[in-house]
Design a protein around this motif. Structure first.
Motif, PDB file in Angstrom:
ATOM      1  N   ILE A 111       0.841  -1.203   0.000  1.00 50.81           N
ATOM      2  CA  ILE A 111       0.000   0.000   0.000  1.00 50.81           C
ATOM      3  C   ILE A 111       0.872   1.247   0.000  1.00 50.81           C
ATOM      4  O   ILE A 111       0.597   2.227  -0.708  1.00 50.81           O
ATOM      5  CB  ILE A 111      -0.949  -0.003   1.216  1.00 50.81           C
ATOM      6  N   ALA A 112       1.952   1.228   0.807  1.00 50.59           N
ATOM      7  CA  ALA A 112       2.864   2.376   0.867  1.00 50.59           C
ATOM      8  C   ALA A 112       3.500   2.637  -0.496  1.00 50.59           C
ATOM      9  O   ALA A 112       3.614   3.796  -0.922  1.00 50.59           O
ATOM     10  CB  ALA A 112       3.945   2.124   1.919  1.00 50.59           C
TER      11      ALA A 112
ATOM     12  N   THR B 281      -8.346   4.467  -2.247  1.00 54.53           N
ATOM     13  CA  THR B 281      -8.684   5.433  -1.195  1.00 54.53           C
ATOM     14  C   THR B 281      -7.538   6.396  -0.960  1.00 54.53           C
ATOM     15  O   THR B 281      -7.736   7.612  -0.808  1.00 54.53           O
ATOM     16  CB  THR B 281      -9.014   4.692   0.112  1.00 54.53           C
ATOM     17  N   ASP B 282      -6.321   5.865  -0.958  1.00 51.77           N
ATOM     18  CA  ASP B 282      -5.139   6.708  -0.750  1.00 51.77           C
ATOM     19  C   ASP B 282      -5.015   7.752  -1.855  1.00 51.77           C
ATOM     20  O   ASP B 282      -4.559   8.868  -1.597  1.00 51.77           O
ATOM     21  CB  ASP B 282      -3.888   5.839  -0.724  1.00 51.77           C
TER      22      ASP B 282
ATOM     23  N   ALA C 280      -4.197  13.081  -3.328  1.00 55.77           N
ATOM     24  CA  ALA C 280      -4.493  14.210  -4.224  1.00 55.77           C
ATOM     25  C   ALA C 280      -4.701  15.480  -3.408  1.00 55.77           C
ATOM     26  O   ALA C 280      -4.224  16.556  -3.777  1.00 55.77           O
ATOM     27  CB  ALA C 280      -5.730  13.901  -5.063  1.00 55.77           C
ATOM     28  N   GLU C 281      -5.396  15.346  -2.283  1.00 60.39           N
ATOM     29  CA  GLU C 281      -5.628  16.514  -1.435  1.00 60.39           C
ATOM     30  C   GLU C 281      -4.315  16.996  -0.810  1.00 60.39           C
ATOM     31  O   GLU C 281      -4.063  18.207  -0.709  1.00 60.39           O
ATOM     32  CB  GLU C 281      -6.642  16.154  -0.344  1.00 60.39           C
TER      33      GLU C 281
ATOM     34  N   VAL D  41      -5.333  -4.500  -1.188  1.00 60.76           N
ATOM     35  CA  VAL D  41      -4.300  -3.519  -1.541  1.00 60.76           C
ATOM     36  C   VAL D  41      -4.836  -2.540  -2.582  1.00 60.76           C
ATOM     37  O   VAL D  41      -4.638  -1.326  -2.474  1.00 60.76           O
ATOM     38  CB  VAL D  41      -3.031  -4.233  -2.056  1.00 60.76           C
ATOM     39  N   ALA D  42      -5.544  -3.065  -3.585  1.00 54.13           N
ATOM     40  CA  ALA D  42      -6.093  -2.193  -4.636  1.00 54.13           C
ATOM     41  C   ALA D  42      -7.093  -1.203  -4.048  1.00 54.13           C
ATOM     42  O   ALA D  42      -7.086  -0.012  -4.403  1.00 54.13           O
ATOM     43  CB  ALA D  42      -6.764  -3.046  -5.713  1.00 54.13           C
TER      44      ALA D  42
END
Length: 310
Positions: A67-68, A145-146, A151-152, A139-140
């Protein structure tokens, strides 16, 4: 010859001084941007541990690492170039995009408040337990979500950078992206494995004090996770509401933001050394209330647009 050599040294020294100044400026702006993204970072750290629930202990760290890595790619391969293109060719679009992201954060924060006040019913006795997680799907989902949170973060970073240099903007955004990713997922890894460490200390500790420490860690983790989740919820509302208030100011609609700032300043002024803290608390609370209201509106609109999903 000698004079030319010393002139060259002078030029090198001047270039080095400018470079050092640029590095200082990059570091300062990265720090400033990092402060602006603190609320989203807290929420990111609060959300991520849920993705390893149900996984085998041996797979927890590999899942977090995947995920990282996906988060870092989101920030550096997709969002950073996109932000730089916007900065160069459509800077007018940055504020509206920030406000859209802020509205999304408000919606997410409102949803968490709603679930806190109206928790889902407990599973019925004898209900089938959740099976092993699908690691690839997990993971996907986490990386998707990440992407929104990243983006923010990158948009806030871009909005905070004042240097006109495109290279310096890229360096600041890359630095913030790297540090934020390392901080979030390093913290998540520690949180996720703290239970295992506590169990090990409780069972294998060489002294009663060490075993007690292990028991304390195990007992403290659920409280820590709930606290982190609650702080993350507040942070989303505060950051989202603050972004929207700032956006209104950018478009000349500053009546409400100015009223909040004036009230906060007047309330904090008589308190001396504590004035800054009180002023910030009032500003943040007001932004959170605005965020909650906007989140409610977005949730109502979403419910009307897709009634089967809300």
């Amino acid at each position: 010859m000698a004079s030319g050599f010393f002139a060259l040294l002078d030029d090198i020294a001047a270039i080095a001084k400018v470079a050092a100044g640029s590095l200082d400026d990059v570091a300062l702006q990265a720090l400033k941007a990092g402060k602006k993204t603190a609320g989203i970072v807290i929420d990111d750290a609060a959300v991520t541990p849920r993705y390893v629930v149900g996984s085998a202990a041996a797979r927890e760290l590999p899942i977090i690492a995947k995920i990282a890595w996906g988060s870092l790619k989101n920030k550096t391969l997709y969002l950073l170039p996109g932000a730089l293109v916007l900065s160069a060719f459509a800077p007018w679009a940055i504020t509206p995009l920030l406000m859209v992201g802020g509205a999304y954060l408000c919606f997410e924060g409102y949803e968490k408040v709603h679930h806190l006040l109206h928790p889902a019913p407990a599973p019925a006795p004898g209900a089938t337990a959740k099976g092993p997680v699908d690691e690839g799907a997990t993971v996907a989902s986490a990386i998707r979500t990440d992407f929104i949170l990243s983006a923010e973060i990158m948009a806030l970073t871009l909005a905070s950078v004042t240097t006109p240099s495109l290279l310096n903007k890229a360096v600041v955004m890359g630095l913030v992206g790297l540090v934020v990713t390392a901080a979030v997922y390093g913290a998540v890894a520690l949180i996720v494995k703290a239970d295992d460490a506590g169990i090990h200390l409780a069972a294998e500790g060489e002294s009663a004090a060490v075993r007690s420490l292990g028991v304390g860690i195990v007992r403290a983790m659920p409280v820590l996770l709930k606290t982190l989740s609650f702080v993350g919820m507040l942070a989303m509302l505060w950051v989202g509401g603050g972004i929207l208030l700032h956006g209104l100011e950018e478009y000349g609609l500053g009546t409400i933001p100015h009223a909040i700032h004036e009230f906060a300043s007047h309330a904090g002024a008589p308190l001396g050394a504590a004035s800054g803290v009180v002023t910030w608390l009032i500003d943040a609370t007001a932004a959170g209330v605005v965020g909650l209201a906007i989140g409610w509106v977005v949730a109502r609109v979403a419910a009307i647009a897709a009634p089967g999903k809300h």
